[in-house]
Design a protein around this motif. Sequence first.
Motif, short mmCIF file in Angstrom:
data_model
loop_
_atom_site.label_atom_id
_atom_site.label_comp_id
_atom_site.label_asym_id
_atom_site.label_seq_id
_atom_site.Cartn_x
_atom_site.Cartn_y
_atom_site.Cartn_z
N HIS A 323 0.83 -1.21 0.00
CA HIS A 323 0.00 0.00 0.00
C HIS A 323 0.86 1.26 0.00
N GLN A 327 0.89 4.21 -2.86
CA GLN A 327 0.63 5.60 -2.51
C GLN A 327 1.82 6.50 -2.85
N LYS A 332 1.26 10.62 -2.77
CA LYS A 332 0.42 10.99 -1.63
C LYS A 332 1.23 11.05 -0.34
N LEU A 337 -1.97 7.89 5.23
CA LEU A 337 -2.30 6.61 4.63
C LEU A 337 -3.00 5.69 5.62
#
Length: 342
Positions: A323, A327, A332, A337
């Motif tokens: 993940h 991201q 991001k 997160l």
Amino acid sequence: MQIYLNSFGTYLHVKDAMFEIRVPNERGGTTSHHLAAKKVTAIILTVAGALSSDAVRLALAHNVDLILADHSGQPLGRFWHAKLGSTTKIRKQQLAASIGPLGLGYTGSWLTAKIAAQADFLKDLKKHRKHAHELLDERRSRLLELAASIETCVRTATRTDEIADTLRGLEGTAGRLYWQTLSALTPEPYQFAGRSFRPAADPFNAFINYGYGILYARVEKALMTAGLDPYVGFMHRDDYNQKSMVFDFIEPYRPWVDRVVFRLFSGKQVNTTHYGDLAGGVTLEKPGKELLISALGEYLDGDKVRHHQRVRSRANGMLADAHRFAQELLGKDLQDLEIVEL
């Protein structure tokens, strides 16, 4: 909970909104097991069996990974949800990164992380092997030097393909030193002459290959859950139907399997019922597969370790890494997160 179905004649279907698994027993009948979908993260069918369309629907509805694997545990196919969400944007960024400096940076970090983990394993082996301290120190030092060489190469290039052969050479040298060391410390009947693949040349490699097959499935699921494309890699060649990103992303986690397999052999838990002859090599028998599946499952899912300021199982840590990778590709802020642990 991950369920491995490795008995011939197994049937997976749905009863009372739960998975029901029917397994043939020695009396000629079947034994049934009932599992709530919310408690299951993956079901892996490794040999001849059957499943109903209702079981597929229930798995999709609860994000249960449903994998069909070959006898070695290598995934052949899987069922996953058709709604991609933000996957399209993530995969565009992944493709762009594969041909630029960003992909090169990830390639270097994954390779050095694997070699560092191998070096840490050799360091841990010193605890109960005073006779091998000199060998382990020397090999660990050489591994770390090779990792540093990879970092230097990465800093001098802009794309992975510019230095891919050099990286493979350094990684290969590290691998030969590492496996030579593990072989020297393995009980004498099971020492081996380096890595061998399909088929394995010896029982140790047969266990390693099967363990990597299990880990491939875990890595592929983590990538796909994060919205990444398992086929678009940064270092491994994009050959037809090759899951290049799986082979890239798995690198730092391979030593997990090495530790578990080495522990089984050094602890004298492996015997001749666990493996058998195959044309040109050695294969795992059902008892060997069950032994490894149980030990590796406990290592990945049972143990808790510190990971990015949190305590997680290793499997959930790997999922979190996937993940984070996705991201980062999107640019991001990782502080915001939210990690979904499955």
